[in-house]
Design an enzyme around this catalytic site. Structure first.
Site, PDB file in Angstrom:
ATOM      1  N   ASP A  28       0.865  -1.181   0.000  1.00  0.00           N
ATOM      2  CA  ASP A  28       0.000   0.000   0.000  1.00  0.00           C
ATOM      3  C   ASP A  28       0.905   1.236   0.000  1.00  0.00           C
ATOM      4  OD1 ASP A  28      -2.140   1.859   0.411  1.00  0.00           O
ATOM      5  OD2 ASP A  28      -3.319   0.279   1.335  1.00  0.00           O
ATOM      6  N   HIS A  70       2.246   1.960  -3.092  1.00  0.00           N
ATOM      7  CA  HIS A  70       1.308   2.906  -3.704  1.00  0.00           C
ATOM      8  C   HIS A  70       1.812   4.336  -3.656  1.00  0.00           C
ATOM      9  CE1 HIS A  70      -2.379  -0.018  -3.278  1.00  0.00           C
ATOM     10  NE2 HIS A  70      -1.342  -0.553  -3.883  1.00  0.00           N
TER      11      HIS A  70
END
Ligand SMILES: *[C@@H]1O[C@H](CO)[C@@H](O)[C@H](O)[C@H]1NC(C)=O
Ligand SMILES: *[C@@H]1O[C@H](CO)[C@@H](O)[C@H](O)[C@H]1NC(C)=O
Ligand SMILES: *[C@@H]1O[C@H](CO)[C@@H](O)[C@H](O)[C@H]1NC(C)=O
Ligand SMILES: *[C@@H]1O[C@H](CO)[C@@H](O)[C@H](O)[C@H]1NC(C)=O
Length: 401
Positions: free
Chosen positions: A223, A246
């Site tokens: 993430d 991310h």
């Protein structure tokens, strides 16, 4: 005459003060007395026996100790693997600082019965001048939890003057490191490693905190490498190699109409390699507050899918009625300077601001993003942003050139 007496008294006081600060400084050399080794408190360190109580007892003594014999140090020696159930290390402590020297490895429980709580694993709270270092490893053994659970591995609440360095952090069950309500934090030389497909394994999550430096670290996660949330200001991030992951993200802010604020976030000399996003600001449709004074400079892109994103209309599930909510978190004074490299997709720059509020003073300078696919072009999309672009490839349509 009275004045002279006062002066002499002051003089004696000064000599006394400097002498006593000198002895206390000398005291720091006498390290051993200030070391609280978890092994002497009954920790086994074989990766099987429960070492939680030993850790907590050693902590209690370290936290009670004064710095007369040196800054108290809670030590987990190398060559050992400590099995730790969810644990709280609470302050305030007696001395003005305390060191946690993690040289060995700490592992998390794998059986659900050992998770005495399901939201946080290791918590440090209300401690000033905490230093967590030592070259050791924190292994969340998260793989069994990625499907079911939402544990934050290492959580710091109200820890002012925190220093975190030289640690490896593996496979957190969820977010690796959380900072909440901390003022003055230095983070350096961390390795945070989790597979690209591990859900919600943010590297570092920051909320309600200020004056934070994150330097020279490697983050490979499933993430956000770093997520900067509400109530956060004055953050410098430099020398972070992010990917997979991310990207480095401000937000999301303003969920469910919340008033959220973030300002003075400066990201410099960072690399995004194969990430989903690179430099991102996302704010929910219908929110309020601001995200401002944010810069991304000297950024190297090695094939992220979405290198530059501002999304002021964030609504991933499409549940917010656009017509009824014209509010947005204000996004202003955002700079992308010297951002270079490749994009895995053709849409290299996506700036999507709300029709009502818009984004102001968005500056793109010396940006050059080519396609990772030879022969392909990149392009930018841009709605409702105001600002300027200089030497920017691809051309960003809605700002002045
Ligand atoms: C961030 O960097 C700026 C410019 O180098 C510096 O003035 C500021 O003190 C830094 N802030 C923190 C919290 O390190
Ligand atoms: C956002 O942070 C600010 C400052 O810490 C706080 O006052 C506010 O309540 C927070 N907003 C939400 C929605 O929690
Ligand atoms: C940039 O960051 C890298 C670590 O990723 C570091 O080795 C290098 O010295 C930094 N360069 C500058 C100019 O700060
Ligand atoms: C930008 O936001 C609008 C309004 O929410 C949405 O319809 C559109 O799909 C978004 N565009 C992009 C490129 O994300």
């Amino acid at each position: 005459m009275q004045c002279l007496v006062l002066l002499i008294a002051l003089f004696i006081l000064l000599i006394h003060a400097s002498a006593s600060s000198c002895t206390s400084r000398l005291g720091i050399g006498l390290e051993s007395a200030a070391i609280f080794d978890v092994l002497t408190y009954g920790a086994v360190g074989d990766g099987k026996a429960d070492d939680t109580q030993a850790f907590l007892k050693a902590w209690a003594d370290a936290c009670k100790a004064s710095e007369a014999q040196g800054i108290p140090t809670l030590k987990m020696p190398s060559g050992k693997t400590f099995f730790l159930k969810p644990a709280d290390f609470r302050g305030p402590c007696k001395s003005k600082g305390i060191t946690v020297q993690l040289e060995g490895t700490i592992i998390a429980p794998q059986n659900s019965g050992d998770w005495t709580r399901k939201d946080r694993w290791i918590v440090f709270s209300g401690i000033d001048g905490l230093i967590l270092t030592g070259g050791g490893q924190i292994d969340g053994q998260g793989s069994v939890w990625w499907k079911a659970c939402s544990v934050k591995a290492l959580y710091f609440d109200k820890c002012n003057g925190l220093q975190l360095s030289k640690l490896r952090h593996l496979n957190s069950p969820r977010n690796h490191i959380g900072l909440n309500d901390c003022d003055g934090v230095q983070i350096s030389d961390l390795q945070i490693l989790a597979p690209a497909d591990s859900p919600n394994t943010d590297g570092i999550d920051i909320a309600s905190s200020c004056n934070i430096e994150i330097m020279d670290s490697v983050m490979q996660t499933g993430d956000d490498c770093i997520a900067i949330n509400n109530g956060t200001s004055h953050i410098n991030i430099t020398g972070v190699a992010c990917g997979p992951g991310h990207g480095i993200s401000v937000g999301s802010l303003g969920k469910n109409g919340a008033y959220d604020t973030v300002e003075e976030v400066h990201v410099r000399n960072c690399t995004f390699t194969g990430t989903q996003n690179g430099a991102r600001i996302k704010t929910w449709k219908g929110g309020s507050g601001y995200a401002r004074k944010i810069s991304f400079e000297q950024i190297v892109l090695i094939g992220p899918q979405n290198p530059i994103i501002i999304d002021q209309n964030y609504d991933p599930h499409g549940v917010i009625n656009a017509g009824s909510l014209q509010n947005a978190v204000e996004v202003s004074d955002v700079t992308f300077r010297d951002v270079r490299g490749t994009s895995a997709t053709e849409l290299a720059i996506a700036i999507n601001c709300s029709g009502g509020t818009g984004c102001t003073n968005v500056v793109l300078e010396q940006v050059d993003i080519k396609s990772a696919v030879p022969g392909k072009m990149t392009y930018a999309s841009c709605n409702n942003a105001h600002g300027e672009a200089k030497a920017c490839n691809p051309v960003v349509p809605c700002v002045a050139h």
